[in-house]
Design a protein around this motif. Sequence first.
Motif, mmCIF file in Angstrom:
data_model
loop_
_atom_site.group_PDB
_atom_site.id
_atom_site.type_symbol
_atom_site.label_atom_id
_atom_site.label_comp_id
_atom_site.label_asym_id
_atom_site.label_seq_id
_atom_site.Cartn_x
_atom_site.Cartn_y
_atom_site.Cartn_z
ATOM 1 N N LEU A 80 2.394 2.240 1.493
ATOM 2 C CA LEU A 80 1.663 1.524 2.560
ATOM 3 C C LEU A 80 0.494 1.737 2.744
ATOM 4 N N GLU A 81 -0.531 0.812 2.672
ATOM 5 C CA GLU A 81 -1.857 1.072 2.705
ATOM 6 C C GLU A 81 -2.344 0.189 3.943
ATOM 7 N N LEU A 82 -3.483 0.584 4.384
ATOM 8 C CA LEU A 82 -4.063 0.066 5.559
ATOM 9 C C LEU A 82 -5.040 -0.866 5.088
ATOM 10 N N GLN A 83 -5.236 -2.190 5.807
ATOM 11 C CA GLN A 83 -5.814 -3.270 5.172
ATOM 12 C C GLN A 83 -6.889 -3.508 6.147
ATOM 13 N N ARG A 84 -7.689 -4.578 5.596
ATOM 14 C CA ARG A 84 -8.787 -4.660 6.524
ATOM 15 C C ARG A 84 -8.431 -5.613 7.773
ATOM 16 N N PHE A 91 3.392 -6.259 5.915
ATOM 17 C CA PHE A 91 4.719 -5.382 6.451
ATOM 18 C C PHE A 91 4.634 -5.200 7.810
ATOM 19 N N GLU A 92 3.561 -4.721 8.458
ATOM 20 C CA GLU A 92 3.491 -4.259 9.847
ATOM 21 C C GLU A 92 1.857 -4.390 10.373
ATOM 22 N N GLY A 93 1.537 -5.653 10.726
ATOM 23 C CA GLY A 93 0.005 -5.807 11.223
ATOM 24 C C GLY A 93 -0.925 -5.541 10.086
ATOM 25 N N VAL A 94 -1.736 -4.549 10.149
ATOM 26 C CA VAL A 94 -2.588 -4.164 9.055
ATOM 27 C C VAL A 94 -2.061 -3.489 7.885
ATOM 28 N N TRP A 95 -0.803 -3.134 8.103
ATOM 29 C CA TRP A 95 -0.268 -2.171 6.844
ATOM 30 C C TRP A 95 0.592 -3.050 5.941
ATOM 31 N N ASP A 96 0.314 -2.929 4.729
ATOM 32 C CA ASP A 96 1.088 -3.708 3.537
ATOM 33 C C ASP A 96 1.103 -2.793 2.250
ATOM 34 N N TRP A 97 2.312 -3.245 1.698
ATOM 35 C CA TRP A 97 2.551 -2.667 0.293
ATOM 36 C C TRP A 97 1.556 -2.629 -0.674
ATOM 37 N N ARG A 98 1.424 -1.477 -1.217
ATOM 38 C CA ARG A 98 0.447 -1.364 -2.602
ATOM 39 C C ARG A 98 0.926 -2.177 -3.673
ATOM 40 N N LYS A 112 8.511 1.646 10.336
ATOM 41 C CA LYS A 112 7.829 1.118 11.407
ATOM 42 C C LYS A 112 7.292 1.969 12.432
ATOM 43 N N GLU A 113 8.586 3.064 12.861
ATOM 44 C CA GLU A 113 8.158 3.972 13.626
ATOM 45 C C GLU A 113 7.288 4.957 13.359
ATOM 46 N N LEU A 114 7.342 5.252 12.042
ATOM 47 C CA LEU A 114 6.417 6.396 11.550
ATOM 48 C C LEU A 114 5.032 5.733 11.776
ATOM 49 N N ILE A 115 4.746 4.431 11.329
ATOM 50 C CA ILE A 115 3.279 4.030 11.434
ATOM 51 C C ILE A 115 2.915 4.002 12.982
ATOM 52 N N ALA A 116 3.716 3.457 13.933
ATOM 53 C CA ALA A 116 3.458 3.459 15.369
ATOM 54 C C ALA A 116 2.902 4.816 15.870
ATOM 55 N N ALA A 117 3.582 5.828 15.186
ATOM 56 C CA ALA A 117 3.252 7.290 15.809
ATOM 57 C C ALA A 117 1.882 7.954 14.934
#
Length: 176
Positions: A80-84, A91-98, A112-117
Amino acid sequence: MSSWLPLIVIVFAVALVIGPVMWMKPSSRDRKLADLRQRAATSGLKVQMQPLPASQGTGSAATYFSHWRNPRRLQTGWALELQRMSHEMHFEGVWDWRKGRAAPEPALAPLKELIAALPADATGVYAADAGLGIQWGERSGNAGLAAIQAVLESQRPLIEEAIRQYQPGTPGGDGQ
């Protein structure tokens, strides 16, 4: 003037010796990063430098890996990588699959819980043979390291079991 010439030569010679030594001395930021990475290694995390996600430009950042407890039959290789920007197709807001390679369906809720923290300077989540890794800019310092340690400790076991490839006929397998 000639009485000053030996003094000027001595000062120049001292500068030639001290200059390279001072240039090689680590900066305070370098010392802080080394201390941060040493504390992570002491707590059981493995630190590796990896390229930044394409959306973050060029360069590299530290990725802190928590080793899998049982690395057999895990579906790794996804990230999962941070997008612009945020988009509903991500996948989740600014996070998407490489490269569009997603984690197995059972892992999505713990991810999703991991990303939120994660700390604000996190740029990637990687499932590799080495373990579950979080890439971050290390700008959040001790607080960021504490957040990464806590989230890896709580979510890595859940994600590990969620990405395990169960074989038919094994305990916990799908039996088909």
